[in-house]
Scaffold this active site. Structure first.
Site, PDB file in Angstrom:
ATOM      1  CG  PHE A 375      -1.149  -3.083   0.964  1.00 47.36           C
ATOM      2  CD1 PHE A 375      -0.229  -3.418   1.653  1.00 47.36           C
ATOM      3  CD2 PHE A 375      -2.026  -4.301   0.857  1.00 47.36           C
ATOM      4  CE1 PHE A 375       0.353  -4.366   1.912  1.00 47.36           C
ATOM      5  CE2 PHE A 375      -1.644  -5.190   1.748  1.00 47.36           C
ATOM      6  CZ  PHE A 375      -0.242  -5.599   2.515  1.00 47.36           C
ATOM      7  CB  CYS A 376      -3.015   3.572  -0.406  1.00 46.20           C
ATOM      8  SG  CYS A 376      -0.967   4.238   0.693  1.00 46.20           S
TER       9      CYS A 376
END
Length: 453
Positions: A375-376
């Site tokens: 998710f970055c």
């Protein structure tokens, strides 16, 4: 910052109309089903109201700021009036500037370029990469993940107490985690920053779509968010806050619109006088449609009523969390614990499943769109999963094949446009997959798990 726990009267707490609500998708097992979009944290669908406003304006589209024609004048008024709408939506102070950017990432990189010389930056490792990475040219201190809101404040206070008290400093903090959905103690962190002579910027990408935000009340110096999280996916974002550092900095981009006056020097060079308004950092032809869509979304959410929106979302949060709690193989990821206030973003892992395999099965067999990966927010997810920080893993593109150990998680996220049926189908699908397994075979293709054909 608190979340309303008022009960949601289902006779009035209906989802806001969004584009795509009637889209059907094919299932690998045969037939079609209405798509359940449960990846709002990545990009939320456009509100129908936003789409209608954009469509109504589109025939009148014209150049902004520099055109004498009627459509240009109308577009300029629309663009500039949007600043006031956004400022009111955020509760900005009278002297604050609203700068239109492309996204949260763009906003925070702009602010990073505007830091005064010698500025120290303090950022928790729990941040999204958009707010974790822009500061690398500064004197940056990365703070360990806290396990309680109080610990977050204490960690920041200790770090600030050790800094050079005479130089500028900036704290960057999220409002709501894009991994756990948990709300951070923004007001308390702002007070700690200011007590030690630092400023604070709030990454509100996951906060403004779910919760009312008042910059004056939170006492943050800047706030950044993206239109595409706020039901306005037309390529625009916002950086709003104090004007002095922005006025003193070189323009983020050099070009037309940022310059007030350009003249040739006798030696053959060029002298430039830059604007000191928000235009200083808005060079080029502005994205007037994107800006108009953000203003439209701000109005739509305000008119819908935050008490109603928050109450309904909390109803969905409880439904998902309680449903997942009934599956022993599921572990929900959390920094602050089960009782922490949160928005509609929930990440989890399933024992015995590769996360990419599980997400692929939700999509292919149930028509449910979620996200899997890191998710970055790699440092945060690895902290929550207890994996080695050197372990390889791509943002949203896990490399493990079905059946292999997963170094990633699954994220379900929702908001004002999510009907109850979507979360009910999701919970039912999780239970069925854990109990019965996938009905289809899957393989890894270019780093993604996909149905085998």
């Amino acid at each position: 910052m608190s979340v309303s726990t008022a009960a949601c009267d289902q006779s009035v707490c209906t989802p806001l109309p969004v584009l795509g609500r009637d889209v059907t998708v094919p299932l690998v097992t045969g037939g079609e089903v209405t798509y359940a979009a449960l990846d709002y944290a990545a990009s939320a669908p456009a509100l129908q109201r936003v789409w209608d406003d954009v469509a109504a304006y589109a025939p009148y589209y014209g150049s902004v700021h520099r055109g004498a024609g009627y459509l240009s004048q109308l577009s300029t008024d629309l663009f500039e009036n949007a600043r006031g709408t956004v400022a009111e939506f955020l509760g900005c102070r009278p002297a604050d500037q609203v700068v239109f950017t492309r996204s949260t990432t763009d906003s925070l990189n702009l602010l990073a370029r505007a830091l005064p010389a010698g500025c120290q930056v303090f950022v928790f490792e729990t941040e999204h990469h958009a707010s974790l990475l822009p500061w690398q040219d500064a004197d940056v201190t990365y703070l360990d993940a806290p396990r309680t809101p109080r610990q977050a404040v204490e960690t920041l206070e200790r770090a600030l107490a050790d800094r050079d008290p005479h130089g500028p400093a900036l704290v960057c903090v999220t409002g709501a985690s894009n991994v756990t959905g948990e709300l951070w103690p923004v007001r308390e962190l702002a007070a700690a920053a200011h007590a030690h002579g630092a400023r604070i910027v709030l990454d509100a990408a996951q906060l403004v779509p779910h919760h009312p935000v008042d910059v004056s009340d939170l006492d943050v110096d800047w706030i950044a968010f993206s239109g595409h999280k706020l039901y306005a996916p037309f390529g625009s974002g916002v950086l709003a806050g104090r004007a002095d550092w922005l006025r003193a900095a070189e323009p983020y981009l050099a070009g037309g619109g940022a310059s007030r006056k350009v003249s040739r020097r006798p030696d053959g060079g060029v002298d430039v006088e830059w604007h000191d308004s928000a235009a200083r950092h808005e060079a080029g032809s502005p994205n007037v449609i994107g800006v108009h869509s953000i203003a439209s979304a701000c109005k739509a959410l305000t008119e819908a009523g935050w008490d109603t929106l928050v109450a309904r979302e909390q109803h969905l949060v409880r439904a998902v969390r309680e449903g997942l709690a009934e599956v022993p193989e599921v572990r929900i990821l959390s920094l602050f614990g089960d009782d922490a206030p949160r928005v509609g973003v929930i990440s989890f892992v399933v024992e015995g499943w590769n996360s990419s395999h599980f997400a692929a099965a939700l999509s292919a067999e149930y028509g449910i769109g979620v996200r899997d990966g890191l998710f970055c927010a790699h440092p945060l997810v690895r902290t929550l999963l207890g994996t080695d920080p050197q372990t390889q893993g791509e943002c949203g593109a896990p490399e493990a094949a079905p059946g292999e150990k997963s170094l990633n998680a699954i994220r379900v996220s929702f908001g004002a446009g999510t009907p109850d049926e979507h979360v009910e189908r999701f919970v039912k699908a999780v239970k069925e997959l854990v109990r019965d397994g996938a009905k289809w075979r899957y393989r890894t293709e270019e780093g993604r798990c996909v149905p085998a054909v």
